[in-house]
Design an enzyme around this catalytic site. Structure first.
Site, short mmCIF file in Angstrom:
data_model
loop_
_atom_site.label_atom_id
_atom_site.label_comp_id
_atom_site.label_asym_id
_atom_site.label_seq_id
_atom_site.Cartn_x
_atom_site.Cartn_y
_atom_site.Cartn_z
N LYS A 18 0.82 -1.22 0.00
CA LYS A 18 0.00 0.00 0.00
C LYS A 18 0.85 1.26 0.00
CE LYS A 18 -3.36 -2.80 -0.07
NZ LYS A 18 -3.94 -3.12 -1.37
N GLU B 99 -2.48 7.69 7.55
CA GLU B 99 -3.35 8.43 6.63
C GLU B 99 -4.22 9.37 7.43
OE1 GLU B 99 -4.34 5.57 2.78
OE2 GLU B 99 -5.95 6.16 4.13
N HIS C 194 -15.81 -2.65 8.20
CA HIS C 194 -15.00 -2.23 7.05
C HIS C 194 -15.19 -3.12 5.84
CE1 HIS C 194 -13.15 0.72 9.55
NE2 HIS C 194 -12.71 -0.19 10.38
N ARG D 208 -7.93 -7.73 -9.10
CA ARG D 208 -8.68 -8.97 -9.31
C ARG D 208 -10.14 -8.59 -9.59
NH1 ARG D 208 -11.69 -8.28 -4.73
NH2 ARG D 208 -10.52 -7.44 -2.97
#
Lengths: 161, 503, 503, 161
Positions: free
Chosen positions: B116, B199, B234, B291
């Site tokens: 990430k 973040e 989530h 994907r």
């Protein structure tokens, strides 16, 4: 014939009598004229007055699962005059597995001091991760699981003192 | 096109892939763990082979065995589905090294997007906006300084995580050092990679993602967006397309960013670029899923493209059959994920045997199911039972159809989220399209299923089923062994001594 | 919108209408003959009322009773479906006279289009090309003269007929007088109207029809074409959209003619303008069906409009929500009609009880069924069991999907045309789109189902079902009477004395 | 246990023996190792070697209807050593009803002379119209039906002489 069902702890008696063109069914003090037709296994079409209904009924031992009109009901068939089955006690302790799964990580050791809120064990089942945290500060008396263990819901994972 | 393909997955997505192959005349090989010996995908495939015990690490994650089976059965390609090895670069490499085609992106694209931190850096270079954050490898001090600049709360995320896993919100500076420490420890244990990054925590963002499709000839198109803001833990439970939030201009800009992201990473095949959109309608790259997505059907119904067939065509080297300007959205599609879980107990997964599954059927109602009557749901795998997808001429039309279909979905024997979904799709805020990622927490905290009085009709149905002996015996597997247990004509056991059908 | 509606029909179309109403929150009232007491439509509607014995003339054609039930149950509208009273002007008038809304065109439009001679004249005046013919009321001599001018062969048709009924081909002048005489006699007996007319017999024409939709505010649009050339006994069995024959220019001209036809007759609601197209791609008005068509789903899937909901909206006075230029075709849809009939014996209708019906399910596969497991097919009504409809990105894609779906359609207990349809959709001429109305006669004359050796697997399945007692007992209706016959735990009767499950 | 089925006049013997993990099934001279699982009533999942199949099986008296791999088969279970059931004679006469339905019109009278090919009776069933025509020229000896009658397949409608 009288049949008895228990739903949410309340007992219901249902009397079924064959009649001219179907059944006369009495629930409590209400009596219905009912026609029934089993379309295939577990699927019963009912005509109650002018209402037509399709019910799906499944038997699991004494349990009856009934799906009707967008809702599912769980009934328990009981003996006339018989006693309720005792429900298993709910496991609510925070150091027990809240779901079946496997142990991804054990983050503490026996004898270690932990703070309230500290993560002790990480469980995973079906893509979901669940952290078992210490409800209070204390010391780990015993670890009852190791990484990779498969645990059942309610199983005790850690003992604190 | 391939003549034979291995489906390296299970459940509804394995079934979906097998069906697409059947239509194209591609023979399929299924694999299964011991827990899935009777699963639907093993029955539908042309051949099925056992690959190990129930835990995924010993079966569906055993890339070596999968390649072995593919080679032994003469397959030319491997479709990984989603989950399991779908985003595992080493598996993609192993497949290609064995001379097979991996139906997915190049291993390098998977690897890049799987980290990430690296993905954020690459996107920033490509001009795709990313959520403000700190990706440095510095000490705690550097993180504290970065967090101060971002402003609290901040998110601590694992570089090896994704899809909401290994993520924690930190509300104040005092909590950050401990959170970093814990997150690193957990990330190491869970993902084998202890790196974490920061973040900025966006308040009540929307989750909007773009479907992209790229061929081996350098063409990339996007197939518009999916709004996936209704989540619990989530993870998405309801997805739709178009997004009620986007207007033409924002849609165009985000679509261009998605295509730029795919180009930047040399993407091939189907992928999804996930964005967060904040209250001011600014959008930020979140991550790229390299994907097929669970929620791909909403795009299929709105854009009119079969994404699985497109994946197969692209993997076989065919060029994309359409240009960007030939693609358009028509009407509105919604997907509800039908999970074996208990929304009244924190959405904890449920297990058990599906005594009866009756899927709703009707015009513009689609059910992608991997579980049918008689199947076991175990705790080894994702508790997804099926995806219920509807299309409508408008969002209102689709909502009405979804409510209709949910009311007619019968699943007996396991706890499901159907009753919960019924209330969500009827909720005024959802109907108005006001969905943010905290929607479930805001509107359905402490939700309990309606506790209605049992109607007389239900008691009548139960009594007549008992009278007629007409309830299906769910706990009898009718195993074909040599004992009398397989005889469905013997009355199923009941706790008391009456005989069903007796009077 | 209406709050309650009577569905004046049965079978799949009644089910289709009820479902649309359920989504819109319209309560429904079903009616049924004695033969349909357990039919699916009676179960799905909110209320159901018996209207008479099985023969249609004593039940579904009893307009007076239908209006009575509608009024007694507080309905505001009546949907006639197709067939039965759908094109009966007197019924439409009776419904409106009772203060109810007829979900269909004005009675006057039905009446005009019902008289094929009058309709031809009207169309000619409106500039819509009609098949050359003779509509005069003259004596035999005039017919002979007209036929000479047209050239043999000619068709003798009944003014009161339609849909291929009461039609005969005459090859030479010598046969015409007798044919006219016989046709008049039969027309009088069958339609109560002995008037006949002549049409030039077109060699191997295509049957292409246009769907139109008109509101009460003077707006008319067409929803493009359906190709319906695959027929047996002059009745359609496979329909598709778009037509493989049409190009953009011909499509545009025919669409304009269809809209002109609807305007000319003051049309409101959904209707279909049928055309014949000859080998030189000239098109001719054939007739207008003033109702929903059996094959409406192919249009729905290609154009993205729910025609039943559109009918209800238009009937409720709403304006059309789209203009012509907002409508377009996307992809390709095909419908196969699944009939209880024997293609090896002249497509004669079959009757019986459906012991098991399992419809194929998958993305872009739709089944509109009125018959399910346990239903009886009697000779009183149309032998349509269900409609299988698929959508695909291209015609090839749709064809593959249809072949896939037909292979997975299970219907045990009655003779059906499924095996026949399987061969039709795989036939090279059909795959090339070379379909004319004589397609079945040309390519499938004397068709017999493949007589294959019974595979060992079938014998194994039968033996293990007997061993496990696992075959469903089809001939046991499980009636809920007070005898022991309703007990499914008693072994079903077998001719010989062994007990299933015994060893 | 040996079971016998007849298909298209040919008799098949199927021997079923329970084995370790399922059955050993012998058809003719071929032996298979089979695992079977009844998923729900009438639905049997079979594993034969590496092949997996789902069969739908319905019993109608001694008849067995089996759907497998896009095809439907009709079998008749017969007694070991028993005799075949005789099939009912096919009705092929052109003056008999070729389908069940109702009589729409009778176009001739008793005693009337008719030509070969002349329509005598119009039948209708399920939207289909069927004309009963004279196979040869002759005279109508007797009418066995009237408009509105409901007739069964094979029922004689008209007698010619």
């Amino acid at each position: 014939m009288e049949l008895h069902y228990e739903v949410n702890g309340i007992r219901h008696a249902v009397r079924v009598e064959p009649s001219e063109d179907g059944y006369q069914v009495t629930v409590g003090d209400r009596t219905y004229v009912v026609r029934a037709r089993q379309r295939e296994e577990g699927v019963i079409d009912l005509t109650i007055g002018t209402r037509r209904l399709r019910a799906h009924v499944v038997a699991e031992g004494p349990r009856r699962l009934v799906a009707l009109d967008a809702t599912t009901y769980a009934l328990e068939r009981v003996r006339p005059g018989g006693r309720r089955r005792r429900l298993g006690a709910e496991h609510t302790g925070r150091l027990e597995a809240q779901m079946p799964g496997h142990v991804v990580a054990v983050l503490v050791e026996e004898g270690q001091e932990v703070e309230a809120g500290q993560t002790l064990v990480v469980l995973e089942a079906m893509k979901m991760e669940l952290r078992v945290v210490a409800p209070v500060a204390g010391r780990v008396r015993a670890l009852r699981c190791r990484p990779g263990d498969v645990v059942e819901r309610g199983e005790r994972l850690v003992e604190l003192e | 096109m391939f003549s034979k393909l291995l489906v390296a997955n299970r459940g509804e997505i394995a079934v979906r892939i097998i069906r697409a192959c059947q239509e194209l005349g591609i023979r399929t090989v299924a694999v299964y763990s011991e827990a899935d010996a009777h699963a639907l995908h093993t029955l539908l495939a042309d051949e099925a082979y056992p690959i190990g015990p129930p835990p995924p690490t010993e079966s569906y994650l055993r890339g070596d065995r999968l390649v072995e089976v593919a080679l032994a059965t003469g397959c030319e390609a491997v479709h990984p589905g989603y989950g399991f090895l779908a985003e595992n670069a080493a598996f993609a490499e192993a497949v290609e090294a064995a001379g097979l085609t991996f139906v997915g992106p190049p291993a390098e694209a998977i690897r890049l997007m799987g980290d990430k931190v690296a993905a954020r850096a690459l996107m920033a270079r490509a001009g795709v906006p990313v959520v403000p954050g700190y990706d440095g490898e510095g000490e705690v001090e550097a993180f504290l300084e970065a967090a101060r600049a971002l402003g609290y709360p901040v998110l601590v995320k694992a570089a090896g995580g994704g899809g909401g896993r290994g993520m924690r919100v930190v509300a104040s500076e005092a909590d950050l050092p401990a959170a970093l420490e814990a997150a690193r420890r957990e990330a190491r244990s869970a993902f084998g990679n202890g790196r974490v990054y920061l973040e900025k925590f966006l308040e009540r963002p929307r989750h909007v993602e773009f479907q992209v499709l790229a061929d081996r000839h350098g063409h990339v198109v996007h197939l518009f967006e999916r709004e996936c803001s209704v989540q619990r833990r989530h993870q998405k439970i309801i997805e739709e397309s178009p997004s009620p939030l986007l207007d033409e201009e924002l849609r165009r800009r985000m679509g261009e960013a998605a295509v730029a992201a795919a180009h930047a990473v040399g993407y091939v095949n189907a992928g999804t670029v996930e964005f967060l959109v904040d209250a001011e309608r600014r959008f930020y790259f979140l991550e790229m899923n390299t994907r097929l997505q669970v929620e791909h059907p909403v795009t299929e119904l709105v854009v009119g493209v079969d994404l699985v067939k497109a994946q197969l065509a692209v993997a076989a080297g065919e060029p994309l059959p359409f240009a960007q300007e030939e693609l358009s959205q028509r009407g509105h599609a919604i997907e509800c994920r039908i999970y074996a879980e208990d929304p009244a107990r924190g959405f904890l997964p449920a297990t058990g045997r599906v005594a009866r599954a009756v899927e709703p059927a009707g015009p513009w109602v689609r059910v992608d199911a991997g579980i049918t009557t008689g199947d076991e749901i175990t705790y080894y795998y994702d508790p997804l039972i099926a995806k219920l997808i509807v299309w409508g001429e408008s969002r209102d039309d689709a909502l009405r159809r979804m409510a209709w279909a949910l009311d007619r979905y019968i699943l007996l024997g396991v706890t499901t989220n159907i009753a919960f979904l019924r209330e969500v799709v009827r909720h005024p805020a959802f109907r108005r399209g006001e969905v943010t990622t905290d929607f479930v927490a805001r509107h359905f905290a402490g939700w309990q299923p309606p506790q209605e009085e049992v109607p007389d009709e239900v008691l009548i149905a139960a009594a007549l089923a008992d009278q007629l002996g007409g309830a299906s015996p769910a706990d009898d597997h009718h195993p074909a062994n040599s004992t009398g247990a397989g005889d469905p004509f013997s009355p199923w056991a009941v706790a008391d001594s009456f005989r069903p059908g007796g009077r």
